[in-house]
Design an enzyme around this catalytic site. Structure first.
Site, PDB file in Angstrom:
ATOM      1  N   GLY A 134     -43.085  48.459-118.681  1.00 27.26           N
ATOM      2  CA  GLY A 134     -42.184  47.300-118.721  1.00 27.26           C
ATOM      3  C   GLY A 134     -42.981  46.007-118.763  1.00 27.26           C
ATOM      4  O   GLY A 134     -42.749  45.127-119.610  1.00 27.26           O
ATOM      5  N   HIS A 135     -43.953  45.904-117.846  1.00 26.24           N
ATOM      6  CA  HIS A 135     -44.816  44.712-117.832  1.00 26.24           C
ATOM      7  C   HIS A 135     -45.590  44.591-119.155  1.00 26.24           C
ATOM      8  O   HIS A 135     -45.727  43.487-119.702  1.00 26.24           O
ATOM      9  CB  HIS A 135     -45.847  44.809-116.704  1.00 26.24           C
ATOM     10  CG  HIS A 135     -45.275  44.846-115.320  1.00 26.24           C
ATOM     11  ND1 HIS A 135     -45.352  45.960-114.518  1.00 26.24           N
ATOM     12  CD2 HIS A 135     -44.634  43.897-114.584  1.00 26.24           C
ATOM     13  CE1 HIS A 135     -44.793  45.696-113.340  1.00 26.24           C
ATOM     14  NE2 HIS A 135     -44.339  44.460-113.346  1.00 26.24           N
TER      15      HIS A 135
ATOM     16  N   GLN B 258     -33.066  36.857-111.261  1.00 22.00           N
ATOM     17  CA  GLN B 258     -34.307  36.074-111.226  1.00 22.00           C
ATOM     18  C   GLN B 258     -34.487  35.284-112.518  1.00 22.00           C
ATOM     19  O   GLN B 258     -34.835  34.085-112.497  1.00 22.00           O
ATOM     20  CB  GLN B 258     -35.495  37.028-111.016  1.00 22.00           C
ATOM     21  CG  GLN B 258     -36.873  36.435-111.241  1.00 22.00           C
ATOM     22  CD  GLN B 258     -37.964  37.428-110.860  1.00 22.00           C
ATOM     23  OE1 GLN B 258     -38.272  37.585-109.697  1.00 22.00           O
ATOM     24  NE2 GLN B 258     -38.560  38.094-111.844  1.00 22.00           N
TER      25      GLN B 258
ATOM     26  N   ALA C  38     -49.310  46.412-110.089  1.00 15.23           N
ATOM     27  CA  ALA C  38     -48.826  47.800-110.171  1.00 15.23           C
ATOM     28  C   ALA C  38     -48.096  47.963-111.507  1.00 15.23           C
ATOM     29  O   ALA C  38     -46.942  48.379-111.578  1.00 15.23           O
ATOM     30  CB  ALA C  38     -47.928  48.169-108.995  1.00 15.23           C
TER      31      ALA C  38
ATOM     32  N   GLN D  42     -41.643  35.941-100.965  1.00 13.18           N
ATOM     33  CA  GLN D  42     -40.393  36.518-101.459  1.00 13.18           C
ATOM     34  C   GLN D  42     -40.013  37.825-100.769  1.00 13.18           C
ATOM     35  O   GLN D  42     -39.005  38.442-101.119  1.00 13.18           O
ATOM     36  CB  GLN D  42     -40.441  36.680-102.974  1.00 13.18           C
ATOM     37  CG  GLN D  42     -41.374  37.747-103.507  1.00 13.18           C
ATOM     38  CD  GLN D  42     -41.499  37.662-105.019  1.00 13.18           C
ATOM     39  OE1 GLN D  42     -42.143  36.765-105.569  1.00 13.18           O
ATOM     40  NE2 GLN D  42     -40.891  38.595-105.732  1.00 13.18           N
TER      41      GLN D  42
ATOM     42  N   GLU E 180     -35.389  41.248-118.147  1.00 17.33           N
ATOM     43  CA  GLU E 180     -33.982  41.299-117.728  1.00 17.33           C
ATOM     44  C   GLU E 180     -33.768  42.306-116.601  1.00 17.33           C
ATOM     45  O   GLU E 180     -32.708  42.347-116.000  1.00 17.33           O
ATOM     46  CB  GLU E 180     -33.086  41.644-118.929  1.00 17.33           C
ATOM     47  CG  GLU E 180     -33.007  40.516-119.944  1.00 17.33           C
ATOM     48  CD  GLU E 180     -32.088  40.828-121.119  1.00 17.33           C
ATOM     49  OE1 GLU E 180     -31.665  41.999-121.257  1.00 17.33           O
ATOM     50  OE2 GLU E 180     -31.823  39.910-121.918  1.00 17.33           O
ATOM     51  N   LYS E 181     -34.786  43.110-116.307  1.00 19.09           N
ATOM     52  CA  LYS E 181     -34.718  44.020-115.151  1.00 19.09           C
ATOM     53  C   LYS E 181     -34.329  43.239-113.897  1.00 19.09           C
ATOM     54  O   LYS E 181     -33.533  43.703-113.083  1.00 19.09           O
ATOM     55  CB  LYS E 181     -36.087  44.692-114.967  1.00 19.09           C
ATOM     56  CG  LYS E 181     -36.297  45.398-113.649  1.00 19.09           C
ATOM     57  CD  LYS E 181     -35.589  46.710-113.651  1.00 19.09           C
ATOM     58  CE  LYS E 181     -35.770  47.542-112.394  1.00 19.09           C
ATOM     59  NZ  LYS E 181     -36.400  46.971-111.255  1.00 19.09           N
TER      60      LYS E 181
HETATM   61  P1  PAJ Z   1     -42.638  42.132-110.961  1.00 18.17           P
HETATM   62  O1  PAJ Z   1     -41.620  42.955-110.263  1.00 18.17           O
HETATM   63  O2  PAJ Z   1     -44.052  42.622-111.019  1.00 18.17           O
HETATM   64  O3  PAJ Z   1     -42.129  41.916-112.435  1.00 18.17           O
HETATM   65  C1  PAJ Z   1     -42.830  41.063-113.307  1.00 18.17           C
HETATM   66  C2  PAJ Z   1     -41.998  40.871-114.554  1.00 18.17           C
HETATM   67  O4  PAJ Z   1     -41.835  42.117-115.218  1.00 18.17           O
HETATM   68  C3  PAJ Z   1     -40.587  40.350-114.217  1.00 18.17           C
HETATM   69  O5  PAJ Z   1     -40.211  39.365-115.169  1.00 18.17           O
HETATM   70  C4  PAJ Z   1     -39.752  41.602-114.343  1.00 18.17           C
HETATM   71  O6  PAJ Z   1     -38.390  41.363-114.662  1.00 18.17           O
HETATM   72  C5  PAJ Z   1     -40.455  42.324-115.469  1.00 18.17           C
HETATM   73  N1  PAJ Z   1     -40.133  43.765-115.455  1.00 18.17           N
HETATM   74  C6  PAJ Z   1     -40.309  44.629-114.428  1.00 18.17           C
HETATM   75  N2  PAJ Z   1     -39.843  45.849-114.762  1.00 18.17           N
HETATM   76  C7  PAJ Z   1     -39.351  45.735-116.027  1.00 18.17           C
HETATM   77  C8  PAJ Z   1     -38.717  46.639-116.938  1.00 18.17           C
HETATM   78  N3  PAJ Z   1     -38.484  47.907-116.633  1.00 18.17           N
HETATM   79  N4  PAJ Z   1     -38.341  46.164-118.149  1.00 18.17           N
HETATM   80  C9  PAJ Z   1     -38.549  44.858-118.481  1.00 18.17           C
HETATM   81  N5  PAJ Z   1     -39.143  43.964-117.668  1.00 18.17           N
HETATM   82  C10 PAJ Z   1     -39.539  44.397-116.464  1.00 18.17           C
HETATM   83  O7  PAJ Z   1     -40.586  39.956-110.814  1.00 18.17           O
HETATM   84  C11 PAJ Z   1     -41.628  39.810-110.194  1.00 18.17           C
HETATM   85  O8  PAJ Z   1     -42.692  40.659-110.305  1.00 18.17           O
HETATM   86  C12 PAJ Z   1     -41.856  38.643-109.245  1.00 18.17           C
HETATM   87  O9  PAJ Z   1     -40.645  38.279-108.659  1.00 18.17           O
HETATM   88  C13 PAJ Z   1     -42.529  37.420-109.927  1.00 18.17           C
HETATM   89  C14 PAJ Z   1     -41.661  36.851-111.056  1.00 18.17           C
HETATM   90  C15 PAJ Z   1     -43.907  37.799-110.469  1.00 18.17           C
HETATM   91  C16 PAJ Z   1     -42.719  36.301-108.862  1.00 18.17           C
HETATM   92  O10 PAJ Z   1     -43.469  36.747-107.797  1.00 18.17           O
END
Ligand code: PAJ
Length: 276
Positions: free
Chosen positions: A34-35, A151, A30, A59, A146-147
């Site tokens: 950010g990703h 983690q 999704a 999780q 860092e969101k």
């Molecule tokens: P997910 O929520 O899909 O996030 C994947 C990565 O994108 C994470 O490192 C998260 O911190 C980063 N991310 C999400 N939104 C962000 C934003 N607005 N700005 C910067 N980075 C952002 O985090 C996870 O998935 C899971 O816990 C995972 C690490 C994949 C393990 O299942």
């Protein structure tokens, strides 16, 4: 796209033989800007970029949103290709957790505070899947936003504790122009709730400013909680913590981090801000 460890490793072998560096971005799909920022950063760091898309059941607690978590693998694949990702790894649940799977990772103290109080099994699930993914891919570096600040710290802790030879890179939060941190869960918000959600980043900024201006930390946090409640938030926490240990602080010392989590309706949002 690889769906199994076997196919993943087959795709990685020629890159390793050619001496290519590999950077890795784990996600639950999704995807949003950010990703994609993580992918762009990864692309600048290494010759090859691998991303994973896996909604990790371990999780999510039974009362959480695993079933309704947004899934859009085709669209994610296109976005990743567009951003320059070389390989998408989307394993099945069976591949990650085959019958008789038993081993989990307990990340220790950092997993027991803040999010850990409200989601006591969450970081065990995150830690287990992240370590599995890191060992399956064995990249040179892995990037985390860092969101999910707690983690990121927990992944750093485990990689250090277990001597896993992978650089963990933290990437600043990407926000919409109005301040809301991008999140896959924002798609759950109605237009009206999204408007109310803006109080979260605003309160973090106001509280940070108050703390930096020398206001009593307990009072600044209580004011922030009151403003969030007035905007319709049902808060889990708003806390000022040491930026590396996450121990709450009441006498300001940098580097500190303000972290918050709360519900707008049934949607749980998290956000955080550096205070320094
Ligand atoms: P997910 O929520 O899909 O996030 C994947 C990565 O994108 C994470 O490192 C998260 O911190 C980063 N991310 C999400 N939104 C962000 C934003 N607005 N700005 C910067 N980075 C952002 O985090 C996870 O998935 C899971 O816990 C995972 C690490 C994949 C393990 O299942």
């Amino acid at each position: 796209m690889a769906h199994s460890v076997r196919d993943l490793r087959a795709a990685l072998i020629p890159w390793r033989e050619a001496g290519d560096t590999v950077a890795y971005v784990p996600t639950m799909g999704a995807l949003h800007r950010g990703h994609i920022t993580l992918i762009t950063k990864a692309k600048k760091m290494a010759r090859r970029v691998v991303a994973s898309v896996f909604v990790n059941p371990m999780q999510f607690a039974p009362n959480e949103d695993l079933a309704r978590y947004p899934r859009q693998l085709e669209k994610d694949r296109d976005m990743l290709a567009e951003a320059g990702c070389d390989l998408v790894y989307a394993p099945t649940v069976e591949e990650m957790y085959p019958p008789h799977f038993e081993t989990t990772i307990d990340p220790g103290k950092l997993a027991t505070v803040l999010e850990g109080v409200y989601r006591p099994t969450h970081f065990r699930g995150v830690a287990t899947v992240v370590i599995k993914l890191l060992l399956q891919i064995l990249p040179d570096a892995a990037l985390f936003g860092e969101k999910d600040y707690q983690q990121l710290l927990i992944v750093r802790q485990i990689v250090r504790d277990l001597n896993i030879p992978i650089h963990i890179i933290g990437v600043p939060i990407v926000r919409d122009p109005d301040g809301l941190a991008l999140s896959s869960r924002n798609t759950y918000l109605s237009a009206e709730d999204r408007q109310r959600a803006l109080m979260l980043p605003k309160t973090l900024q106001d509280t940070r400013d108050a703390v930096l201006a020398g206001r009593d930390i307990g009072i600044a946090l209580a004011d922030g909680m009151a403003n969030l409640a007035a905007a319709g938030f049902s808060m889990d926490y708003l806390e000022l913590a040491d930026a590396t240990t996450l121990v709450p602080i009441r006498k300001f010392e940098a580097p500190a981090r303000l972290l918050a989590a709360g519900f707008i309706g049934s949607t749980r949002l998290i956000d955080n801000l550096a205070v320094q």
